[in-house]
Scaffold this motif. Structure first.
Motif, short mmCIF file in Angstrom:
data_model
loop_
_atom_site.label_atom_id
_atom_site.label_comp_id
_atom_site.label_asym_id
_atom_site.label_seq_id
_atom_site.Cartn_x
_atom_site.Cartn_y
_atom_site.Cartn_z
N PRO A 186 0.82 -1.22 0.00
CA PRO A 186 0.00 0.00 0.00
C PRO A 186 0.84 1.27 0.00
O PRO A 186 2.03 1.26 0.35
CB PRO A 186 -0.81 -0.13 1.30
N TYR A 187 0.20 2.35 -0.41
CA TYR A 187 0.78 3.70 -0.34
C TYR A 187 2.02 3.86 -1.23
O TYR A 187 2.94 4.61 -0.89
CB TYR A 187 1.13 4.07 1.11
N GLN A 188 2.03 3.18 -2.37
CA GLN A 188 3.14 3.33 -3.31
C GLN A 188 2.53 3.58 -4.70
O GLN A 188 2.02 2.67 -5.35
CB GLN A 188 4.02 2.09 -3.34
N THR A 189 2.59 4.83 -5.13
CA THR A 189 1.98 5.24 -6.39
C THR A 189 2.98 6.09 -7.16
O THR A 189 3.71 6.89 -6.57
CB THR A 189 0.70 6.06 -6.16
N ALA A 190 2.99 5.94 -8.48
CA ALA A 190 3.87 6.74 -9.33
C ALA A 190 3.08 7.28 -10.51
O ALA A 190 2.12 6.66 -10.98
CB ALA A 190 5.06 5.93 -9.81
N PHE A 191 3.49 8.47 -10.98
CA PHE A 191 2.85 9.12 -12.13
C PHE A 191 3.93 9.54 -13.13
O PHE A 191 5.05 9.89 -12.74
CB PHE A 191 2.09 10.38 -11.70
N ASN A 192 3.57 9.56 -14.40
CA ASN A 192 4.39 10.21 -15.42
C ASN A 192 3.59 11.38 -15.99
O ASN A 192 2.46 11.19 -16.46
CB ASN A 192 4.77 9.26 -16.55
N VAL A 193 4.15 12.58 -15.90
CA VAL A 193 3.47 13.79 -16.35
C VAL A 193 4.21 14.34 -17.57
O VAL A 193 5.42 14.57 -17.52
CB VAL A 193 3.40 14.85 -15.23
N ARG A 194 3.46 14.56 -18.66
CA ARG A 194 4.05 15.03 -19.93
C ARG A 194 3.73 16.51 -20.16
O ARG A 194 2.60 16.95 -19.98
CB ARG A 194 3.49 14.22 -21.10
N TYR A 195 4.76 17.25 -20.60
CA TYR A 195 4.62 18.66 -20.94
C TYR A 195 5.08 18.89 -22.38
O TYR A 195 6.13 18.36 -22.79
CB TYR A 195 5.48 19.54 -20.03
N ASP A 196 4.33 19.68 -23.13
CA ASP A 196 4.79 20.14 -24.44
C ASP A 196 5.63 21.39 -24.20
O ASP A 196 5.13 22.43 -23.76
CB ASP A 196 3.59 20.47 -25.33
N VAL A 197 6.93 21.29 -24.48
CA VAL A 197 7.86 22.40 -24.20
C VAL A 197 8.57 22.86 -25.47
O VAL A 197 9.71 23.33 -25.42
CB VAL A 197 8.89 21.99 -23.11
#
Length: 464
Positions: A186-197
């Motif tokens: 529990p309590y282990q979460t990851a995200f990948n966030v993409r930006y147009d730069v």
């Protein structure tokens, strides 16, 4: 639906009593067996019966991850769960289509400013087509939320990002190669966030400062940058593709049965970069491929060597790899950064392809490592350039119109004169003299595309 209602529906579906050669075998037996089997398989599929994603409490249930598919798309904002899929592709002729990648490696200063070091940079005279920033965030709370606010890259503020990938270690997943994970964390979460730069990058720049958005309870594990650009090349055609998302997994002890077990999450297999729909040529010279990822505490100099391999497959569906190479990128953490996240951008050339302008990747032996820690892969890139296809000329009949005027003038003049004189004398007293004069003139003129003029004059004299 309660059990009684479910059983009644099963009775309805089984139909009337069975016709068998054994009168004592009633249809109720069949119904009972069918009901038991149905309920058994029904209870083995919690992902389809109110399973909660990332519940972080109580008994974990099985969640079905997003499939990694071969899809030559040029634009996508759909997020994936424990998977990587294509979101961008570009191709052109008369130029070489190229990309440069870079990342923060171990230069992480949560809440401050980090540095992304590029492996190359677009040279003077190049044209920047597109650029993307990818930030991996990790959260260890019960109610995680991705931070997608504006970042500052190279001193320039970006627009907000989008979540393109997510993974957690609480749900139970079925890894395509290793089966179901056997524990829950529990309590282990990851995200990948993409930006147009695209508007925040420039030519001939080898590094960029990066300041993150307000992170809340999240921690940055890596920031990566990929820049797509072209340089003039009159006879060259090329294409590239980018795929992102998130594979997030945990390797460690096998509940007392030794080390090297997949405890939670899904390992990378088999995402594809496909630029066949944008590359103007089906030919490929020396291709390029990059994989971006990292580990929670670092490998290599930290004493826990990972014996992973970078695998490439003959088909987007995976199978047995066409080629493997030691995945040394996972072991490049220096000893001074042990115990903190370490990320990489591995660049390879001339890898085995999975079809025309396609490259399919997988991490081989993804649990062959000592110690326990978490790992991620969030981005792959690939491309190729070659001489453009030149069509072979085919002779085509061409109508030809020829106009040849002909003008012929013919003039013929014929004059014929005939004179006949006959004198007859007898002993009679009768004398006869006959004089005949005949004159004939004929003139004929004919005009077509050929003009002919004929004049004939005949004159005849006859005297008797």
């Amino acid at each position: 639906m309660d059990i009684k209602t479910l059983f009644e529906k099963i009775i309805y579906l089984t139909g009337p009593p069975l016709k068998t050669g054994f009168p004592h075998l009633k249809s109720q037996v069949f119904r009972f067996v069918f009901s038991c089997l149905f309920l058994f398989f029904f209870n083995l599929s919690p992902a389809f019966s109110q399973c909660i994603y990332n519940g972080n409490s109580g008994a974990a249930c099985t969640w079905v991850q997003s499939p990694s598919v071969d899809n030559c798309t040029t634009s996508s904002s759909a997020p994936t769960t424990e998977g990587i899929n294509q979101f961008y592709s570009y191709g052109a002729s008369g130029v070489s289509v190229l990309y440069c990648g870079g990342n923060t490696q171990n230069r992480l200063n949560p809440g401050g400013t980090d540095t992304i070091t590029m492996q190359c940079s677009p040279p003077a005279g190049a044209t920047i087509v597109k650029a993307f920033l990818e930030i991996v965030e990790q959260n260890s709370s019960g109610s995680p939320t991705a931070a997608t606010g504006s970042a500052v890259l190279g001193g320039k503020t970006t627009a907000s990002g989008i979540v393109s990938g997510t993974g957690n270690l609480w749900n139970i997943f079925q890894d395509p190669r290793m089966g179901y994970t056997f524990t829950s964390y529990p309590y282990q979460t990851a995200f990948n966030v993409r930006y147009d730069v695209t508007g925040q990058v420039s030519l001939a720049t080898n590094s960029y400062s990066i300041s993150y958005p307000p992170l809340g309870s999240n921690t940055v594990w890596s920031a990566s940058l990929v820049i797509v650009y072209t340089v003039p090349a009159p006879t060259v055609c090329g294409g590239i593709a980018l795929s992102d998302g998130l594979f997030y997994w945990d390797v460690g002890d096998c509940n007392g049965g030794g080390q090297g077990c997949l405890r939670e999450g899904v390992t990378p297999y088999p995402p594809t970069v496909d630029f066949s729909c944008t590359d103007p040529t089906s030919a490929c010279g020396t291709n390029s491929f990059d994989v971006f990822g990292g580990s929670q505490y670092g490998n290599g100099g930290c004493g826990n060597t990972a014996n992973f391999t970078d695998n490439f497959y003959p088909s987007p569906s995976g199978g047995s790899p066409s080629s493997t190479t030691p995945a040394t990128e996972w072991n490049s953490a220096p000893s001074g950064v042990c115990g903190s996240p370490y990320s990489f951008d591995r660049h390879l050339t001339g890898v085995a392809m999975s079809g025309t302008n396609k490259i399919t990747f997988g991490l081989g032996s993804p649990t062959n490592v000592t110690g326990k820690q978490e790992y991620w892969t969030n981005l792959i890139a690939g491309g190729c350039n070659a001489t453009c296809n030149t069509p072979t000329p085919t002779p085509t009949p061409t109508p030809t119109r020829t106009s040849t005027p002909t003008n012929t003038l013919t003039r013929t003049s014929t004059a014929t004169s005939t004179s006949t004189s006959t004198s007859t004398s007898t002993s009679t007293s009768t004398s006869t003299r006959t004089s005949t004069s005949t004159s004939t003139s004929t003139s004929t003129s004919t005009s077509t595309s050929t003009s002919t003029s004929t004049s004939t004059s005949t004159r005849t004299f006859t005297a008797t």
